[in-house]
Design a protein around this motif. Structure first.
Motif, PDB file in Angstrom:
ATOM      1  N   GLU A 194      -8.192 -10.962  21.887  1.00 57.67           N
ATOM      2  CA  GLU A 194      -7.267 -11.997  21.069  1.00 57.67           C
ATOM      3  C   GLU A 194      -6.601 -12.991  21.924  1.00 57.67           C
ATOM      4  OE1 GLU A 194      -5.224  -9.757  18.247  1.00 57.67           O
ATOM      5  OE2 GLU A 194      -6.883  -9.355  17.030  1.00 57.67           O
ATOM      6  N   ALA A 195      -5.797 -12.547  22.874  1.00 54.47           N
ATOM      7  CA  ALA A 195      -5.017 -13.341  23.891  1.00 54.47           C
ATOM      8  C   ALA A 195      -5.924 -14.255  24.569  1.00 54.47           C
ATOM      9  CB  ALA A 195      -4.191 -12.583  24.954  1.00 54.47           C
ATOM     10  N   ASN A 196      -6.976 -13.755  25.179  1.00 57.16           N
ATOM     11  CA  ASN A 196      -7.942 -14.574  25.710  1.00 57.16           C
ATOM     12  C   ASN A 196      -8.505 -15.863  24.701  1.00 57.16           C
ATOM     13  OD1 ASN A 196      -7.646 -13.089  28.102  1.00 57.16           O
ATOM     14  ND2 ASN A 196      -9.413 -12.232  28.219  1.00 57.16           N
ATOM     15  N   GLN A 197      -8.940 -15.349  23.646  1.00 59.29           N
ATOM     16  CA  GLN A 197      -9.354 -16.290  22.713  1.00 59.29           C
ATOM     17  C   GLN A 197      -8.499 -17.249  22.358  1.00 59.29           C
ATOM     18  OE1 GLN A 197     -12.237 -15.376  19.999  1.00 59.29           O
ATOM     19  NE2 GLN A 197     -11.689 -16.395  18.313  1.00 59.29           N
ATOM     20  N   LEU A 198      -7.369 -17.069  22.161  1.00 58.11           N
ATOM     21  CA  LEU A 198      -5.995 -17.924  21.932  1.00 58.11           C
ATOM     22  C   LEU A 198      -5.911 -18.844  23.252  1.00 58.11           C
ATOM     23  CD1 LEU A 198      -4.037 -18.420  19.594  1.00 58.11           C
ATOM     24  CD2 LEU A 198      -2.422 -17.041  20.945  1.00 58.11           C
TER      25      LEU A 198
ATOM     26  N   GLY B  38     -16.505 -17.088  15.869  1.00 62.29           N
ATOM     27  CA  GLY B  38     -15.158 -17.494  15.583  1.00 62.29           C
ATOM     28  C   GLY B  38     -14.838 -18.649  16.517  1.00 62.29           C
ATOM     29  N   ILE B  39     -15.830 -19.324  17.201  1.00 59.03           N
ATOM     30  CA  ILE B  39     -15.533 -20.478  17.978  1.00 59.03           C
ATOM     31  C   ILE B  39     -15.681 -21.675  17.172  1.00 59.03           C
ATOM     32  CG2 ILE B  39     -16.076 -21.523  20.260  1.00 59.03           C
ATOM     33  CD1 ILE B  39     -15.560 -18.409  20.065  1.00 59.03           C
ATOM     34  N   ASP B  40     -14.511 -22.445  16.802  1.00 58.57           N
ATOM     35  CA  ASP B  40     -14.521 -23.432  16.124  1.00 58.57           C
ATOM     36  C   ASP B  40     -13.825 -24.643  16.705  1.00 58.57           C
ATOM     37  OD1 ASP B  40     -15.198 -24.752  13.555  1.00 58.57           O
ATOM     38  OD2 ASP B  40     -12.965 -24.720  12.671  1.00 58.57           O
ATOM     39  N   LYS B  41     -13.683 -24.396  18.145  1.00 61.54           N
ATOM     40  CA  LYS B  41     -13.279 -25.475  19.091  1.00 61.54           C
ATOM     41  C   LYS B  41     -14.305 -26.753  19.333  1.00 61.54           C
ATOM     42  CE  LYS B  41     -11.520 -25.346  23.967  1.00 61.54           C
ATOM     43  NZ  LYS B  41     -10.323 -26.082  23.783  1.00 61.54           N
ATOM     44  N   PRO B  42     -14.041 -27.873  18.650  1.00 60.88           N
ATOM     45  CA  PRO B  42     -14.827 -28.921  19.046  1.00 60.88           C
ATOM     46  C   PRO B  42     -15.003 -29.520  20.191  1.00 60.88           C
ATOM     47  CG  PRO B  42     -12.726 -29.687  17.754  1.00 60.88           C
ATOM     48  CD  PRO B  42     -12.496 -28.109  18.109  1.00 60.88           C
TER      49      PRO B  42
ATOM     50  N   ILE C 158     -11.984 -13.285  11.366  1.00 61.37           N
ATOM     51  CA  ILE C 158     -10.411 -13.745  11.436  1.00 61.37           C
ATOM     52  C   ILE C 158     -10.019 -14.993  12.072  1.00 61.37           C
ATOM     53  CG2 ILE C 158      -7.867 -12.828  11.673  1.00 61.37           C
ATOM     54  CD1 ILE C 158      -8.954 -10.015  10.937  1.00 61.37           C
ATOM     55  N   ALA C 159     -10.570 -14.779  13.363  1.00 65.47           N
ATOM     56  CA  ALA C 159     -10.307 -16.183  14.124  1.00 65.47           C
ATOM     57  C   ALA C 159     -10.564 -17.287  13.733  1.00 65.47           C
ATOM     58  CB  ALA C 159     -10.682 -15.764  15.496  1.00 65.47           C
ATOM     59  N   LEU C 160     -11.955 -17.334  13.182  1.00 67.23           N
ATOM     60  CA  LEU C 160     -12.638 -18.615  12.533  1.00 67.23           C
ATOM     61  C   LEU C 160     -11.708 -19.008  11.333  1.00 67.23           C
ATOM     62  CD1 LEU C 160     -14.738 -20.403  12.392  1.00 67.23           C
ATOM     63  CD2 LEU C 160     -16.210 -18.835  11.228  1.00 67.23           C
ATOM     64  N   MET C 161     -11.205 -18.045  10.315  1.00 70.27           N
ATOM     65  CA  MET C 161     -10.509 -18.297   9.339  1.00 70.27           C
ATOM     66  C   MET C 161      -9.081 -19.122   9.641  1.00 70.27           C
ATOM     67  SD  MET C 161     -11.146 -15.271   6.572  1.00 70.27           S
ATOM     68  CE  MET C 161     -11.197 -14.116   7.590  1.00 70.27           C
ATOM     69  N   ALA C 162      -8.328 -18.283  10.638  1.00 70.88           N
ATOM     70  CA  ALA C 162      -7.202 -18.984  11.008  1.00 70.88           C
ATOM     71  C   ALA C 162      -7.464 -20.306  11.761  1.00 70.88           C
ATOM     72  CB  ALA C 162      -6.745 -18.071  12.227  1.00 70.88           C
ATOM     73  N   ASP C 163      -8.497 -20.784  12.366  1.00 70.86           N
ATOM     74  CA  ASP C 163      -8.737 -22.026  12.939  1.00 70.86           C
ATOM     75  C   ASP C 163      -8.949 -23.061  11.755  1.00 70.86           C
ATOM     76  OD1 ASP C 163      -8.541 -22.186  15.643  1.00 70.86           O
ATOM     77  OD2 ASP C 163     -10.657 -22.661  15.666  1.00 70.86           O
ATOM     78  N   GLN C 164      -9.626 -22.754  10.499  1.00 68.57           N
ATOM     79  CA  GLN C 164      -9.876 -23.599   9.430  1.00 68.57           C
ATOM     80  C   GLN C 164      -8.455 -23.753   8.670  1.00 68.57           C
ATOM     81  OE1 GLN C 164     -12.732 -24.905   8.604  1.00 68.57           O
ATOM     82  NE2 GLN C 164     -14.449 -23.943   9.081  1.00 68.57           N
ATOM     83  N   VAL C 165      -7.855 -22.623   8.511  1.00 67.99           N
ATOM     84  CA  VAL C 165      -6.561 -22.922   7.717  1.00 67.99           C
ATOM     85  C   VAL C 165      -5.577 -23.686   8.553  1.00 67.99           C
ATOM     86  CG1 VAL C 165      -4.555 -21.627   6.997  1.00 67.99           C
ATOM     87  CG2 VAL C 165      -6.809 -20.545   6.582  1.00 67.99           C
ATOM     88  N   ALA C 166      -5.453 -23.733  10.050  1.00 64.48           N
ATOM     89  CA  ALA C 166      -4.425 -24.279  10.673  1.00 64.48           C
ATOM     90  C   ALA C 166      -4.913 -25.757  10.765  1.00 64.48           C
ATOM     91  CB  ALA C 166      -4.523 -23.834  12.206  1.00 64.48           C
TER      92      ALA C 166
ATOM     93  N   VAL D 237      -0.330 -24.512  18.181  1.00 64.19           N
ATOM     94  CA  VAL D 237      -1.609 -24.540  17.365  1.00 64.19           C
ATOM     95  C   VAL D 237      -2.540 -25.270  18.544  1.00 64.19           C
ATOM     96  CG1 VAL D 237      -0.658 -24.822  15.160  1.00 64.19           C
ATOM     97  CG2 VAL D 237      -1.075 -26.791  16.401  1.00 64.19           C
ATOM     98  N   PRO D 238      -4.104 -24.772  18.389  1.00 66.50           N
ATOM     99  CA  PRO D 238      -4.829 -25.639  19.105  1.00 66.50           C
ATOM    100  C   PRO D 238      -4.702 -27.229  19.350  1.00 66.50           C
ATOM    101  CG  PRO D 238      -5.906 -23.731  17.888  1.00 66.50           C
ATOM    102  CD  PRO D 238      -4.585 -24.202  17.274  1.00 66.50           C
ATOM    103  N   PRO D 239      -4.865 -27.866  20.378  1.00 67.81           N
ATOM    104  CA  PRO D 239      -4.585 -29.165  20.315  1.00 67.81           C
ATOM    105  C   PRO D 239      -5.571 -29.844  19.304  1.00 67.81           C
ATOM    106  CG  PRO D 239      -4.996 -28.699  22.453  1.00 67.81           C
ATOM    107  CD  PRO D 239      -5.236 -27.250  21.577  1.00 67.81           C
ATOM    108  N   TYR D 240      -7.007 -29.503  19.251  1.00 65.09           N
ATOM    109  CA  TYR D 240      -7.965 -30.129  18.330  1.00 65.09           C
ATOM    110  C   TYR D 240      -7.692 -30.202  16.720  1.00 65.09           C
ATOM    111  CZ  TYR D 240      -9.669 -25.347  18.042  1.00 65.09           C
ATOM    112  OH  TYR D 240      -9.797 -23.776  17.999  1.00 65.09           O
TER     113      TYR D 240
END
Length: 600
Positions: A268-272, A291-295, A67-75, A549-552
């Motif tokens: 989830e809070a830590n990953q966010l 779930g780590i899509d952080k570049p 789910i976290a990976l999908m949320a990242d991609q969608v954002a 949203v994540p900065p990246y």
């Protein structure tokens, strides 16, 4: 949305040309063909399915594991002006109904879905009524029963072949050895002629592996090279994860723990926080995975031995996804080798699986103990190749070798003479002729191997024993408090008296990372652009926090590096910077151009 892939690449993503095999894959799928894509993390796999999904008629269906990976991609897609959404079990009822309305009215470009959700209830039958541009199965190695990330639900995705016979299927992964690749092709009925193996090399990553000496001191020295940067520290146990995170906080780092034992809300809070922060260190077990899509992860450290080369490649591959320099460090010792062996031996897996797992562990130990280029050994495991890379520890500081035949014979003989039940420290003491109460009490000051190893110091003998364990000449009994015994391969070595070359361990100074290294992440931004880059990062963080949203997903670090170097003074000039598409230029151009104008 334009139907020309190159136009989509420019207007949506802000890039002038495809990289590597991207263009070939996109053209193949545009023609309605299936595709199997193996491409290194950071190599642009997502564009291989996103662009044909946008260019072909219908909605793109993307199967993704988390789910976290999908949320990242969608954002990230939303920032680029793409209509994307994720269908998952966390969606409240009203949002789910709205999403299905968007699907059924054709108002969605890409739909992400977990395999469990796709196969549950009437999801599949409802999607069969919609025109699909393609079906992409991301992280496809999850369907391999031999893979380190095996997900049983992925095995059931073969039903897509029958359910959507006319829709192009794509399977994509960064991690697959030859048996895994063959299994994916067979399971998803994709022909070998539709496979694109784009290589496994990640030249921007510096690889280093070292013997555990003082792990916390080694980690501290490693982290000092990455001030203000995000990274991951992997540990084997939940307890070690929490203890290491707590220690790092006392050292001034913004460190969080992540493991399967934490409750879902805390995980989830830590990953966010990790995703939204720019200097967060995540200390994690392998539960912190795909779930780590952080570049902009600039470093990955392993404080314990991973399970295989695939796991090591996957975990280290979370560094430097943006293509900028990144650094990795793996620490290991005899206890790690023994523990991994024990996991295999005590598992309920069939013998064939155990043999496979032992082979994978041996390959990883070969990587750890090699005196040649790490990258060459790593790539050869996947059937790939390169010349000496110049960006790993063994290339930059080639290890010395010595004829260890006699030393190995002495060590094995000492293990035998003392009864094959004592640990490494005790064996070293006997070899060095140490006089202490324990050795005297057992009468081992009288054995023939007492004091026969004074040509080496204790550190050297520890390294010799570690290598003999890695070679499976010596077995470690963890249940028996680490007692060493001679394994069958060790007995054969004593009989055959074959020559044996061993590594000389590096000096502690080099092991603790105080030697200048080529390709460090500290050199990501040229000194002349550093001040402006930091101001652009601040502006990005300000915008990201306002949107939550994540900065990246605003801009990657790589785009900020390009902006700091080019210093555009107009929207037209900013549009030429890689990573600046039309939607982002419209939304963020004025804010970033203002920062540049005020500080150029």
């Amino acid at each position: 949305m334009p139907a020309d892939p190159l136009q989509i690449l420019k207007t949506v993503y802000g890039y002038e040309a495809f990289r590597g095999a991207q263009g070939e894959v996109v053209g193949h799928v545009m023609a309605g063909r299936n595709a199997f894509v193996v491409m290194p993390t950071g190599g642009g796999k997502s564009l291989c399915y996103q662009i044909p999904a946008l260019a072909r008629p219908g909605m793109g269906l993307i199967v993704s594991p988390l789910i976290a990976l999908m949320a990242d991609q969608v954002a990230a897609l939303a920032q680029a002006g793409v209509r994307a959404a994720a269908l998952n079990s966390d969606l409240p009822g009203e949002e789910r109904r709205d999403l299905w309305r968007a699907i059924e009215t054709g108002d969605l470009d890409l739909l992400y879905v977990a395999p469990e959700t796709l196969l549950r209830g009437d999801t599949l039958s409802r999607l069969q009524r919609q025109p699909l541009s393609l079906i992409a199965i991301d992280e496809a190695h999850c369907l391999s029963q031999w893979g380190h990330d095996f997900r049983p639900s992925y095995r059931q995705l073969d039903c897509l072949v029958e359910a959507f016979p006319e829709t192009p299927r794509m399977a994509l992964t960064a991690t697959a050895d030859e048996p895994t690749r063959a299994e994916i092709l067979a399971h998803l009925t994709i022909d070998e002629t539709d496979a694109f193996i784009a290589g496994f090399d990640r030249p921007n990553i510096h690889y280093a592996i070292a013997e555990k000496d003082n792990p916390r001191a080694q980690l501290k020295a490693f982290l000092k090279r990455h001030p203000g940067e995000s990274g991951i520290v992997y540990c084997l146990s939940k307890r070690k994860t929490e203890e290491t995170a707590a220690w790092l906080r006392t050292e001034g780092y913004d460190a969080l723990a992540y493991h399967a034992g934490l409750d879902k809300a805390e995980r989830e809070a830590n990953q966010l926080r990790f995703q939204h922060g720019e200097a967060v260190v995540m200390v994690a077990t392998i539960a912190f995975g795909m779930g780590i899509d952080k570049p902009d992860v600039r470093f990955v450290a392993h404080l314990d031995l991973p399970s295989s080369i695939e796991a090591y490649y996957q975990e280290t591959g979370r560094a430097g996804r943006d293509g900028l320099n990144a650094e990795t460090l793996m620490l290991y010792g005899p206890e790690d080798i023994a523990l991994r062996s024990r996991f295999i031996d005590e598992s309920d897996a069939p013998d064939q699986r155990k043999r496979t797992e032992r082979g994978k562990l041996d390959a990883l130990l070969g990587l750890a103990e090699t005196a040649s280029c790490r990258r060459q050994v790593l790539l050869s495991y996947f059937g790939d190749a390169c010349g000496p890379c110049g960006n790993c520890d063994t290339c930059l500081e080639p290890p010395k070798l010595f004829d260890g035949t006699v030393a190995a014979q002495k060590a094995l003989s000492c293990i035998y003479r003392t009864g094959e039940r004592f640990g490494q420290a005790y064996i070293v003491d006997v070899l060095l002729g140490a006089t202490n109460e324990r050795i005297t009490r057992f009468g081992h000051d009288q054995v023939s191997t007492f004091g026969i190893g004074t040509e080496h110091d204790a550190r050297m003998w520890r390294a010799i024993l570690r290598q003999l364990i890695a070679l499976r000449f010596v077995a470690v009994d963890l249940a028996g408090h680490g007692g060493l015994s001679i394994a069958p391969a060790g007995r054969e070595f004593l009989r055959e008296k074959a020559p044996l070359m061993l590594r000389v361990p590096p000096e502690p100074r080099a092991r603790r990372g105080k030697v200048e290294r080529k390709g460090q992440a500290a050199s990501v931004v040229p000194q002349a652009d550093q001040a402006l880059f930091e101001l652009l990062r601040q502006k990005r963080m300000e915008i990201a926090r306002a949107q939550n949203v994540p900065p990246y997903v605003i801009f990657h670090d790589k785009t900020l590096v390009e902006l700091a170097a080019a210093r555009p003074t107009s929207r037209k000039a900013m549009a030429e910077v890689p990573g600046v598409g039309e939607a982002k230029l419209e939304r963020y151009g004025p804010a970033f151009l203002s920062v540049i104008a005020e500080n150029a």
